[in-house]
Each structure stands twice: as C-alpha cells, then as structure tokens.
Design a protein around this motif. Structure first.
Motif, PDB file in Angstrom:
ATOM      1  N   GLN A 144       0.833  -1.201   0.000  1.00 34.44           N
ATOM      2  CA  GLN A 144       0.000   0.000   0.000  1.00 34.44           C
ATOM      3  C   GLN A 144       0.868   1.251   0.000  1.00 34.44           C
ATOM      4  O   GLN A 144       0.543   2.253  -0.656  1.00 34.44           O
ATOM      5  CB  GLN A 144      -0.936   0.001   1.203  1.00 34.44           C
ATOM      6  CG  GLN A 144      -1.955   1.137   1.171  1.00 34.44           C
ATOM      7  CD  GLN A 144      -2.807   1.103  -0.080  1.00 34.44           C
ATOM      8  OE1 GLN A 144      -3.456   0.088  -0.373  1.00 34.44           O
ATOM      9  NE2 GLN A 144      -2.818   2.189  -0.842  1.00 34.44           N
ATOM     10  N   LEU A 147       2.042   1.812  -3.508  1.00 36.34           N
ATOM     11  CA  LEU A 147       0.935   2.313  -4.334  1.00 36.34           C
ATOM     12  C   LEU A 147       0.644   3.778  -4.024  1.00 36.34           C
ATOM     13  O   LEU A 147       0.343   4.567  -4.938  1.00 36.34           O
ATOM     14  CB  LEU A 147      -0.315   1.458  -4.108  1.00 36.34           C
ATOM     15  CG  LEU A 147      -0.259   0.026  -4.649  1.00 36.34           C
ATOM     16  CD1 LEU A 147      -1.483  -0.764  -4.174  1.00 36.34           C
ATOM     17  CD2 LEU A 147      -0.176   0.015  -6.171  1.00 36.34           C
ATOM     18  N   ASP A 148       0.738   4.160  -2.747  1.00 38.11           N
ATOM     19  CA  ASP A 148       0.527   5.567  -2.378  1.00 38.11           C
ATOM     20  C   ASP A 148       1.615   6.451  -2.996  1.00 38.11           C
ATOM     21  O   ASP A 148       1.338   7.573  -3.452  1.00 38.11           O
ATOM     22  CB  ASP A 148       0.536   5.726  -0.858  1.00 38.11           C
ATOM     23  CG  ASP A 148      -0.723   5.173  -0.201  1.00 38.11           C
ATOM     24  OD1 ASP A 148      -1.710   4.921  -0.914  1.00 38.11           O
ATOM     25  OD2 ASP A 148      -0.707   4.992   1.042  1.00 38.11           O
ATOM     26  N   ASP A 150       3.324   5.809  -5.756  1.00 43.22           N
ATOM     27  CA  ASP A 150       3.064   5.867  -7.200  1.00 43.22           C
ATOM     28  C   ASP A 150       1.942   6.853  -7.506  1.00 43.22           C
ATOM     29  O   ASP A 150       2.060   7.700  -8.409  1.00 43.22           O
ATOM     30  CB  ASP A 150       2.697   4.467  -7.701  1.00 43.22           C
ATOM     31  CG  ASP A 150       2.478   4.421  -9.198  1.00 43.22           C
ATOM     32  OD1 ASP A 150       3.470   4.404  -9.938  1.00 43.22           O
ATOM     33  OD2 ASP A 150       1.301   4.421  -9.628  1.00 43.22           O
ATOM     34  N   ALA A 151       0.852   6.767  -6.733  1.00 46.75           N
ATOM     35  CA  ALA A 151      -0.277   7.674  -6.962  1.00 46.75           C
ATOM     36  C   ALA A 151       0.110   9.113  -6.651  1.00 46.75           C
ATOM     37  O   ALA A 151      -0.302  10.048  -7.357  1.00 46.75           O
ATOM     38  CB  ALA A 151      -1.467   7.245  -6.104  1.00 46.75           C
ATOM     39  N   ARG A 154       2.185  10.654  -9.503  1.00 45.72           N
ATOM     40  CA  ARG A 154       1.344  10.966 -10.653  1.00 45.72           C
ATOM     41  C   ARG A 154       0.422  12.149 -10.368  1.00 45.72           C
ATOM     42  O   ARG A 154       0.097  12.916 -11.275  1.00 45.72           O
ATOM     43  CB  ARG A 154       0.543   9.721 -11.064  1.00 45.72           C
ATOM     44  CG  ARG A 154       1.461   8.656 -11.650  1.00 45.72           C
ATOM     45  CD  ARG A 154       0.749   7.454 -12.196  1.00 45.72           C
ATOM     46  NE  ARG A 154       1.725   6.700 -12.982  1.00 45.72           N
ATOM     47  CZ  ARG A 154       1.603   6.394 -14.264  1.00 45.72           C
ATOM     48  NH1 ARG A 154       0.521   6.759 -14.923  1.00 45.72           N
ATOM     49  NH2 ARG A 154       2.555   5.732 -14.908  1.00 45.72           N
ATOM     50  N   ARG A 155       0.027  12.293  -9.125  1.00 47.03           N
ATOM     51  CA  ARG A 155      -0.884  13.389  -8.781  1.00 47.03           C
ATOM     52  C   ARG A 155      -0.153  14.726  -8.686  1.00 47.03           C
ATOM     53  O   ARG A 155      -0.614  15.744  -9.232  1.00 47.03           O
ATOM     54  CB  ARG A 155      -1.558  13.069  -7.443  1.00 47.03           C
ATOM     55  CG  ARG A 155      -2.429  14.193  -6.909  1.00 47.03           C
ATOM     56  CD  ARG A 155      -2.955  13.859  -5.519  1.00 47.03           C
ATOM     57  NE  ARG A 155      -3.591  14.999  -4.891  1.00 47.03           N
ATOM     58  CZ  ARG A 155      -3.902  15.061  -3.608  1.00 47.03           C
ATOM     59  NH1 ARG A 155      -3.648  14.033  -2.809  1.00 47.03           N
ATOM     60  NH2 ARG A 155      -4.468  16.145  -3.101  1.00 47.03           N
ATOM     61  N   ASP A 205      -1.994   3.145 -17.130  1.00 46.85           N
ATOM     62  CA  ASP A 205      -2.844   3.360 -15.962  1.00 46.85           C
ATOM     63  C   ASP A 205      -3.068   2.055 -15.202  1.00 46.85           C
ATOM     64  O   ASP A 205      -3.311   2.066 -13.990  1.00 46.85           O
ATOM     65  CB  ASP A 205      -4.195   3.945 -16.385  1.00 46.85           C
ATOM     66  CG  ASP A 205      -4.067   5.374 -16.909  1.00 46.85           C
ATOM     67  OD1 ASP A 205      -3.053   6.030 -16.583  1.00 46.85           O
ATOM     68  OD2 ASP A 205      -4.969   5.816 -17.645  1.00 46.85           O
ATOM     69  N   ALA A 208      -0.020   0.296 -12.039  1.00 45.53           N
ATOM     70  CA  ALA A 208       0.361   0.706 -10.686  1.00 45.53           C
ATOM     71  C   ALA A 208       0.925  -0.456  -9.874  1.00 45.53           C
ATOM     72  O   ALA A 208       1.938  -0.322  -9.183  1.00 45.53           O
ATOM     73  CB  ALA A 208      -0.834   1.327  -9.965  1.00 45.53           C
ATOM     74  N   ILE A 340      -5.935  10.987  -0.825  1.00 46.36           N
ATOM     75  CA  ILE A 340      -6.463  12.052  -1.681  1.00 46.36           C
ATOM     76  C   ILE A 340      -6.696  13.337  -0.883  1.00 46.36           C
ATOM     77  O   ILE A 340      -6.656  14.454  -1.425  1.00 46.36           O
ATOM     78  CB  ILE A 340      -7.769  11.597  -2.366  1.00 46.36           C
ATOM     79  CG1 ILE A 340      -7.490  10.411  -3.294  1.00 46.36           C
ATOM     80  CG2 ILE A 340      -8.392  12.730  -3.165  1.00 46.36           C
ATOM     81  CD1 ILE A 340      -6.512  10.717  -4.410  1.00 46.36           C
ATOM     82  N   SER A 348       0.787  12.611   1.817  1.00 46.90           N
ATOM     83  CA  SER A 348       0.017  11.544   1.174  1.00 46.90           C
ATOM     84  C   SER A 348       0.652  10.175   1.347  1.00 46.90           C
ATOM     85  O   SER A 348      -0.028   9.154   1.217  1.00 46.90           O
ATOM     86  CB  SER A 348      -0.152  11.845  -0.323  1.00 46.90           C
ATOM     87  OG  SER A 348       1.051  11.604  -1.050  1.00 46.90           O
TER      88      SER A 348
END
Length: 379
Positions: A144, A147-148, A150-151, A154-155, A205, A208, A340, A348
């Motif tokens: 997790q 993944l956080d 990576d997100a 990208r954000r 997309d 991830a 988010i 984050s």
C-alpha cells in the motif's frame, strides 16, 4: 550500493523468470508472510501443526493451518497493458521468493543451533539480511505504501515531489549529492530529470501494481539489504513466549516518538526486531544502541515486545496455540486515512500512526541506548 548475494543477482532473477515461463503450475495463493516462517509457531512437540491467528480489531481468534494464513490471491502477479508477458512472466517474483524461502528455512534453522549473543558470521548475516529485508518489502502495508507513492507522484508531478522541503534533502543523500538550501531549485531540477529518465516497467494506468512491485524489489536489493549489513549489528536473545504478526519486521525506539510515521522505518528506528520463534528474537541495532547481556529477556521485556508486535500488525497476530498472548494485547486502532485528502506528497505517503503525540508507553529496551549508558555514567 548492491550486496553480492545469489538471490539479489540478475542471474538468479532471470533464472526465476525462465522457471516461470516453463512452469505448468500457477500458484494462486500468494503468501506475504512465508508458511515456513509461520510454522515455527506450531507446537514444538508436534502435538499440533496449527498456529493461532487473532484479529486484533475484531478479537476473533482461531487455530489455523499456516498455509491458510497471511495470503492474498495473485498478490505478486505482474500484469499491465504494456508489460510483455514473455519478457516479464507474471509470476516470476512469486517463484523467486519461494526459492529464497527454501534457502531461508535452512538459515533460520541454523540459528536454532547458535548461542544467544552477537552474530558475527558475515555470510550468515548476509543471508539473514536478504530474508529479513525481503520480508520488510513484501507485506500488505508495504504494498500500500508503494501504491501511495506511485499515486502521489502521478498526482503532484515528479518535480513538485522532488522539490518538497521534506523530500529534497533525503533525495540528495540518496543520490550522493550535497544538499545546500542555496542550490535548492538547481538540485531539484537535476534529480527530477534523473528520475524522469529512468525507465519504468509500465507507464499504463493499469500498471500501478507492477510499478509498486518493481519499486519494492529495487528497495530490497539496493537499499534495505546494504543498510542491514553496513549500519546494523545483529543479536540473538531468548525470550518468554513470543508472538509474531502479519508485519513481522518491527521498528522501535524512534526518537520522534510513536506519533511520527518515520519512526517506523529503517532510517529512523534504532532497533529493528524480528521474532524467530515462540522463544527467540533477532535484534538489529544501529550505532546509537548497544545491546548487552544477559541475552535472555525477562517476562516484562517480552511483554513489552509482544505489545510492539501487536502495534505493528496490519490486522493479525500469530502465536503458538495456548500462549494467550493476543488476548492480552490492546492497542489503539489505526485512523482511517485517505491519501487524496493530503495537500502534499509527503503527507500523502505518511499515514497517521496509532498514536497522537505523547501517547503510548515508553519504547522497550531503551536502556540499551548510548544516551542511557552516558546518563548512567554521569550518575
């Protein structure tokens, strides 16, 4: 920095990929804590092959076969729209870890024949660093976290992430640069360009999960194993009845306290604990701690360590059936966290811990700290 070891080598990784290409068996159940490790909590006399599993949140408890514990379907499967399944066989990392575990079982068994005290055998330490380091990167929480990350990248964008005040000094250290506030923008531009040029396993997309697995493998090979060998001393202690959990690499002693997410990292935790069986503990100390004898921890120390094991778990504590350890463990719940809602990348990727500032008991084994020794000398 890369440590020379069979299971970290490109040759063995390619061999695992080829074995996956040729394999007819496709294991669906992927263990994020190895069965061979959890079996060490079965009854010593062989009266039962079961291990007790307790959900600390619901308090549900059951004696289970280790094969049914700590697993997720297809957890390490690598697939994405732009990943070539021939070049990157989807289950190669699962196969590779199973090969590592076969060797690691013999390594752990060899520890049973060693006396308590400091481990000085370099080859044994390297084998252990590979296994413990891998365990730290293969769990549900570690996934997790990747993944956080990576997100978040990208954000917020690579350049913005690199330029955050919490990130840039760390990235300079990681990339071998001298951090200077006067060169902040220049350094951020250099590192962002360098990171942007690195090829990823997938840009899709749907990629991830492959990116997260690839990152975890890189951290294991290039960062964690060297850290454990170069910056840690290794010690064996006997204990009173000891549990383990679904996050069995335990970080304690962080100077920023229990409320800081960075206290639970290799970089900030002066002690890293790894339960070996219901009566043995592996201790990895940085230069600010000096473990000492007697190398048998008493009931109070063991109870404090079992508390840390419960606090570290994602969901489940595992113990020898009949020990009754988990029944006495009560730790605060983890707060609900939505990345988010974070306004910065740093926020984050650092979910809140179980504690607010000032909450929680004192870290166990703090008497081993250099600070404690110096304070005793002054008295």
């Amino acid at each position: 920095m890369r440590i020379d070891h069979r299971w970290l080598s490109d040759i063995e990784i390619e061999r695992s990929k080829e074995m996956t290409r040729q394999a007819k068996d496709r294991p669906r159940r992927h263990h994020h804590v190895p069965q061979m490790y959890l079996r060490r909590w079965a009854a010593v006399d062989g009266s039962s092959r079961l291990v007790r599993m307790t959900d600390l949140a619901t308090r549900e408890s059951d004696a289970r076969n280790p094969d049914s514990l700590a697993n997720e379907p297809w957890f390490y499967r690598i697939t994405a729209d732009d990943v070539d399944p021939v070049e990157v066989p989807d289950l190669w990392f699962e196969i590779h870890m199973s090969r590592v575990e076969n060797d690691a079982k013999h390594v752990l068994d060899s520890l049973d024949r060693l006396p308590d005290g400091q481990i000085r055998d370099r080859n044994l330490m390297t084998d252990l660093a590979v296994f413990v380091g891998l365990q730290s990167q293969r769990t549900v929480r570690s996934r997790q976290g990747e993944l956080d990350i990576d997100a978040g990248i990208r954000r917020f964008g690579v350049r913005n992430v690199v330029g955050e005040p919490e990130m840039l000094p760390r990235l300079c250290l990681f990339t071998g640069r001298h951090y200077s506030p006067d060169r902040r923008d220049e350094l951020a531009d250099e590192i962002a360009e360098e990171l942007g040029d690195r090829p990823l396993i997938s840009d899709a997309d749907t990629g991830a999960k492959p990116r997260a697995i690839e990152s975890a493998i890189g951290v294991w090979r290039n960062t964690v194993v060297p850290h454990l060998l170069v910056q840690r001393s290794w010690w064996l202690y006997s204990t009173a009845p000891l549990a383990t959990c679904d996050e069995p690499v335990i970080y304690i002693g962080g100077r920023k306290g229990r409320a800081s997410a960075t206290s639970y990292t290799f970089g900030d935790a002066p002690l890293v604990l790894f339960p070996l069986d219901p009566g043995r503990l592996l201790v990895l100390a940085d230069f600010t701690y000096r473990p000492t004898g007697p190398f048998v921890l008493d009931d109070a120390d063991t109870a404090a360590i079992n508390y840390e094991i419960g606090a570290a778990c994602q969901q489940f504590v595992y113990e020898q059936d009949g020990s009754g350890i988990a029944a006495g463990l009560h730790v605060p719940p983890r707060p609900v966290f939505d990345p988010i809602s974070a306004t910065t990348f740093w926020e984050s990727v650092h979910p809140p811990t179980r504690w607010l500032p000032g909450e929680g008991p004192e870290w166990p084994l703090s008497r081993w700290s250099v600070e404690a020794y110096l304070a005793a000398d002054r008295r």
